[in-house]
Design a protein around this motif. Structure first.
Motif, PDB file in Angstrom:
ATOM      1  N   PRO A 129       0.802  -1.231   0.000  1.00 11.10           N
ATOM      2  CA  PRO A 129       0.000   0.000   0.000  1.00 11.10           C
ATOM      3  C   PRO A 129       0.837   1.285   0.000  1.00 11.10           C
ATOM      4  O   PRO A 129       0.472   2.262  -0.646  1.00 11.10           O
ATOM      5  CB  PRO A 129      -0.821  -0.123   1.287  1.00 11.10           C
ATOM      6  CG  PRO A 129      -0.906  -1.584   1.531  1.00 11.10           C
ATOM      7  CD  PRO A 129       0.397  -2.153   1.071  1.00 11.10           C
ATOM      8  N   LYS A 130       1.967   1.289   0.750  1.00 11.30           N
ATOM      9  CA  LYS A 130       2.749   2.523   0.823  1.00 11.30           C
ATOM     10  C   LYS A 130       3.368   2.890  -0.530  1.00 11.30           C
ATOM     11  O   LYS A 130       3.504   4.060  -0.862  1.00 11.30           O
ATOM     12  CB  LYS A 130       3.828   2.425   1.889  1.00 11.30           C
ATOM     13  CG  LYS A 130       4.952   1.465   1.599  1.00 11.30           C
ATOM     14  CD  LYS A 130       6.037   1.591   2.684  1.00 11.30           C
ATOM     15  CE  LYS A 130       7.230   0.683   2.383  1.00 11.30           C
ATOM     16  NZ  LYS A 130       8.297   0.841   3.411  1.00 11.30           N
ATOM     17  N   TYR A 131       3.757   1.845  -1.312  1.00 13.36           N
ATOM     18  CA  TYR A 131       4.292   2.109  -2.642  1.00 13.36           C
ATOM     19  C   TYR A 131       3.184   2.544  -3.598  1.00 13.36           C
ATOM     20  O   TYR A 131       3.373   3.449  -4.427  1.00 13.36           O
ATOM     21  CB  TYR A 131       5.006   0.879  -3.179  1.00 13.36           C
ATOM     22  CG  TYR A 131       6.282   0.543  -2.454  1.00 13.36           C
ATOM     23  CD1 TYR A 131       7.146   1.551  -2.035  1.00 13.36           C
ATOM     24  CD2 TYR A 131       6.622  -0.775  -2.185  1.00 13.36           C
ATOM     25  CE1 TYR A 131       8.321   1.255  -1.367  1.00 13.36           C
ATOM     26  CE2 TYR A 131       7.800  -1.085  -1.505  1.00 13.36           C
ATOM     27  CZ  TYR A 131       8.638  -0.068  -1.104  1.00 13.36           C
ATOM     28  OH  TYR A 131       9.809  -0.355  -0.430  1.00 13.36           O
ATOM     29  N   LYS A 132       2.032   1.886  -3.496  1.00 12.62           N
ATOM     30  CA  LYS A 132       0.893   2.267  -4.342  1.00 12.62           C
ATOM     31  C   LYS A 132       0.513   3.718  -4.083  1.00 12.62           C
ATOM     32  O   LYS A 132       0.310   4.497  -5.018  1.00 12.62           O
ATOM     33  CB  LYS A 132      -0.308   1.350  -4.053  1.00 12.62           C
ATOM     34  CG  LYS A 132      -0.122  -0.098  -4.441  1.00 12.62           C
ATOM     35  CD  LYS A 132      -1.287  -0.949  -4.041  1.00 12.62           C
ATOM     36  CE  LYS A 132      -2.504  -0.689  -4.875  1.00 12.62           C
ATOM     37  NZ  LYS A 132      -2.372  -1.199  -6.246  1.00 12.62           N
ATOM     38  N   ARG A 133       0.436   4.091  -2.804  1.00 15.06           N
ATOM     39  CA  ARG A 133       0.072   5.458  -2.445  1.00 15.06           C
ATOM     40  C   ARG A 133       1.148   6.447  -2.899  1.00 15.06           C
ATOM     41  O   ARG A 133       0.841   7.539  -3.398  1.00 15.06           O
ATOM     42  CB  ARG A 133      -0.126   5.554  -0.939  1.00 15.06           C
ATOM     43  CG  ARG A 133      -0.615   6.932  -0.466  1.00 15.06           C
ATOM     44  CD  ARG A 133      -1.024   6.920   0.995  1.00 15.06           C
ATOM     45  NE  ARG A 133       0.051   6.451   1.861  1.00 15.06           N
ATOM     46  CZ  ARG A 133       0.080   5.268   2.454  1.00 15.06           C
ATOM     47  NH1 ARG A 133      -0.922   4.406   2.272  1.00 15.06           N
ATOM     48  NH2 ARG A 133       1.091   4.927   3.246  1.00 15.06           N
ATOM     49  N   GLY A 134       2.400   6.050  -2.749  1.00 14.74           N
ATOM     50  CA  GLY A 134       3.492   6.939  -3.135  1.00 14.74           C
ATOM     51  C   GLY A 134       3.490   7.246  -4.622  1.00 14.74           C
ATOM     52  O   GLY A 134       3.621   8.413  -5.018  1.00 14.74           O
ATOM     53  N   PHE A 135       3.342   6.224  -5.448  1.00  8.88           N
ATOM     54  CA  PHE A 135       3.338   6.447  -6.898  1.00  8.88           C
ATOM     55  C   PHE A 135       2.062   7.153  -7.348  1.00  8.88           C
ATOM     56  O   PHE A 135       2.095   7.934  -8.312  1.00  8.88           O
ATOM     57  CB  PHE A 135       3.505   5.122  -7.639  1.00  8.88           C
ATOM     58  CG  PHE A 135       4.933   4.653  -7.701  1.00  8.88           C
ATOM     59  CD1 PHE A 135       5.875   5.345  -8.446  1.00  8.88           C
ATOM     60  CD2 PHE A 135       5.339   3.525  -7.000  1.00  8.88           C
ATOM     61  CE1 PHE A 135       7.202   4.924  -8.503  1.00  8.88           C
ATOM     62  CE2 PHE A 135       6.661   3.088  -7.047  1.00  8.88           C
ATOM     63  CZ  PHE A 135       7.591   3.802  -7.792  1.00  8.88           C
ATOM     64  N   LEU A 136       0.962   6.910  -6.669  1.00 10.88           N
ATOM     65  CA  LEU A 136      -0.276   7.606  -7.006  1.00 10.88           C
ATOM     66  C   LEU A 136      -0.148   9.100  -6.716  1.00 10.88           C
ATOM     67  O   LEU A 136      -0.535   9.939  -7.533  1.00 10.88           O
ATOM     68  CB  LEU A 136      -1.443   7.014  -6.211  1.00 10.88           C
ATOM     69  CG  LEU A 136      -2.839   7.538  -6.568  1.00 10.88           C
ATOM     70  CD1 LEU A 136      -3.157   7.266  -8.031  1.00 10.88           C
ATOM     71  CD2 LEU A 136      -3.897   6.910  -5.661  1.00 10.88           C
ATOM     72  N   LEU A 137       0.424   9.428  -5.562  1.00  7.46           N
ATOM     73  CA  LEU A 137       0.636  10.833  -5.212  1.00  7.46           C
ATOM     74  C   LEU A 137       1.647  11.494  -6.152  1.00  7.46           C
ATOM     75  O   LEU A 137       1.510  12.663  -6.512  1.00  7.46           O
ATOM     76  CB  LEU A 137       1.121  10.945  -3.763  1.00  7.46           C
ATOM     77  CG  LEU A 137       0.084  10.615  -2.678  1.00  7.46           C
ATOM     78  CD1 LEU A 137       0.728  10.623  -1.302  1.00  7.46           C
ATOM     79  CD2 LEU A 137      -1.079  11.590  -2.726  1.00  7.46           C
ATOM     80  N   ALA A 138       2.669  10.714  -6.551  1.00  8.41           N
ATOM     81  CA  ALA A 138       3.672  11.248  -7.469  1.00  8.41           C
ATOM     82  C   ALA A 138       3.049  11.581  -8.825  1.00  8.41           C
ATOM     83  O   ALA A 138       3.350  12.620  -9.430  1.00  8.41           O
ATOM     84  CB  ALA A 138       4.809  10.253  -7.642  1.00  8.41           C
ATOM     85  N   SER A 139       2.183  10.700  -9.303  1.00  9.32           N
ATOM     86  CA  SER A 139       1.521  10.952 -10.590  1.00  9.32           C
ATOM     87  C   SER A 139       0.604  12.166 -10.498  1.00  9.32           C
ATOM     88  O   SER A 139       0.531  12.974 -11.428  1.00  9.32           O
ATOM     89  CB  SER A 139       0.733   9.719 -11.035  1.00  9.32           C
ATOM     90  OG  SER A 139      -0.328   9.443 -10.145  1.00  9.32           O
ATOM     91  N   LEU A 140      -0.071  12.316  -9.352  1.00  8.91           N
ATOM     92  CA  LEU A 140      -0.943  13.473  -9.159  1.00  8.91           C
ATOM     93  C   LEU A 140      -0.118  14.761  -9.117  1.00  8.91           C
ATOM     94  O   LEU A 140      -0.506  15.780  -9.715  1.00  8.91           O
ATOM     95  CB  LEU A 140      -1.737  13.318  -7.862  1.00  8.91           C
ATOM     96  CG  LEU A 140      -2.676  14.483  -7.494  1.00  8.91           C
ATOM     97  CD1 LEU A 140      -3.726  14.667  -8.577  1.00  8.91           C
ATOM     98  CD2 LEU A 140      -3.333  14.224  -6.148  1.00  8.91           C
ATOM     99  N   ALA A 141       1.027  14.716  -8.446  1.00  5.38           N
ATOM    100  CA  ALA A 141       1.904  15.891  -8.371  1.00  5.38           C
ATOM    101  C   ALA A 141       2.407  16.286  -9.762  1.00  5.38           C
ATOM    102  O   ALA A 141       2.447  17.476 -10.102  1.00  5.38           O
ATOM    103  CB  ALA A 141       3.080  15.601  -7.443  1.00  5.38           C
TER     104      ALA A 141
END
Length: 254
Positions: free
Chosen positions: A32-44
Motif C-alpha cells: 500500500p505505501k508504494y501504491k500510495r506513493g506512486f499515485l501521489l507522485a503521478s498526481l503531483a
C-alpha cells in the motif's frame, strides 16, 4: 547512431509518459505505501506540468530574449536554422510549416527593411525513416515566393541536428569571407544551444531570437491555477531542449 538515440531520448522525456508510468506502478504494486506513493507522485506531476504559470516561468527563464527590430544593425547574412516544416507524401505540391515559421518570417522582415543582405539556410531531412525534401530547400521556395532574389539565398541541406548546422555552416562561411556581419536566427528556446554550437565551430554571430513560447506574466486565475492540457506538450519541448543542451555539453559540441 547519435541522431537515432536523440530521437529515442525525446520519447522518454515526455512528462505524460512519466504520469502514466507512475499510475501503472500504483496499479500493479502490492504494498500500500508504494501504491500510495506512486499515485501521489503521478498526481503531483499532473498538477505541475498542467500549470500554465509554472510553464511560462520556466520558458521565461530559459529563452533568449528578443532584440527589438529597431536595434538590429546591418548584416551581410542571416543564418536561418530549420526545423519548422513538415513533409507529406500525400500533399507534395505545397509546403507545410509549423509554429516555428517565425524563424524565416522575422528575418524576411529584416530583409525587407534593408537590414539583411542575404540568407544562408541550414537544415536537411530530419526523418529517421524514409526521405523528404530537405528543409533548407523548402524554406528557399517560400522565400523565393515572397520575392527574395534567388542570388540572395544559399542553402545547406545536409545537417540533421544543431551540431551539424554549425559545422556545415562554418564550412560554407569559409567560402564567403565577405560575410563579416552574421546574424543567427532560430527559436528563442533553441538559441542557447545554437549559439554555443556556432561558437564551438569558430563562427562569430550575433543572435536574433524568434518563435517565443514565453509570455508576459499574468496573475489571473486562468494563468495561475486553471490546468492547461497544452502545457504538457510545451513542457516536453522545453525538457527536450534542456536535455539536448546537457547532452551536447557532454559530447563536446558546446
Amino acid at each position: 547512431m547519435f541522431f537515432l538515440l536523440s530521437k529515442l531520448l525525446n520519447f522518454f522525456l515526455m512528462p505524460i509518459l512519466w504520469v502514466l508510468l507512475f499510475l501503472f506502478l500504483a496499479l500493479i504494486l502490492k504494498k500500500p505505501k508504494y501504491k500510495r506513493g506512486f499515485l501521489l507522485a503521478s498526481l503531483a506531476l499532473l498538477i505541475v506540468f498542467s500549470n500554465p504559470f509554472l510553464e511560462n516561468e520556466a520558458w521565461r527563464a530559459w529563452e533568449v530574449k528578443a532584440t527589438p527590430v529597431k536595434e538590429v544593425g546591418q548584416y551581410d547574412v542571416a543564418i536561418i536554422l530549420t526545423g519548422v516544416t513538415g513533409y507529406r507524401e500525400d500533399l507534395p505540391d505545397r509546403i507545410h510549416t509549423h509554429k516555428g515559421a517565425d524563424r524565416f518570417l522575422h528575418p524576411l522582415q529584416l530583409y525587407r527593411l534593408g537590414k539583411i543582405e542575404q540568407f544562408l539556410i541550414s537544415g536537411g531531412d530530419g526523418r529517421i525513416t524514409g526521405t523528404a525534401v530537405p528543409e533548407a530547400e523548402q524554406l528557399e521556395k517560400i522565400l523565393l515566393m515572397a520575392g527574395v532574389a534567388e542570388e540572395d539565398i544559399i542553402t545547406e541541406a545536409n545537417s540533421r541536428n544543431t551540431h551539424e548546422n554549425a559545422v556545415n555552416t562554418a564550412k560554407l562561411l569559409a567560402k564567403h569571407p565577405e560575410w563579416e556581419k552574421r546574424l543567427l536566427v532560430t527559436s528563442a528556446f533553441h538559441m542557447r544551444r545554437s549559439q554555443a554550437c556556432f561558437k564551438k565551430a569558430g563562427v562569430a554571430v550575433d543572435v536574433y531570437s524568434t518563435d517565443f513560447y514565453s509570455a508576459p506574466r499574468y496573475l489571473t486565475p486562468d494563468e495561475t491555477i486553471v490546468p492547461n492540457a497544452g502545457s504538457f506538450s510545451n513542457w516536453h519541448l522545453l525538457i527536450h531542449e534542456i536535455a539536448g543542451y546537457i547532452v551536447y555539453k557532454l559530447m563536446g559540441y558546446l
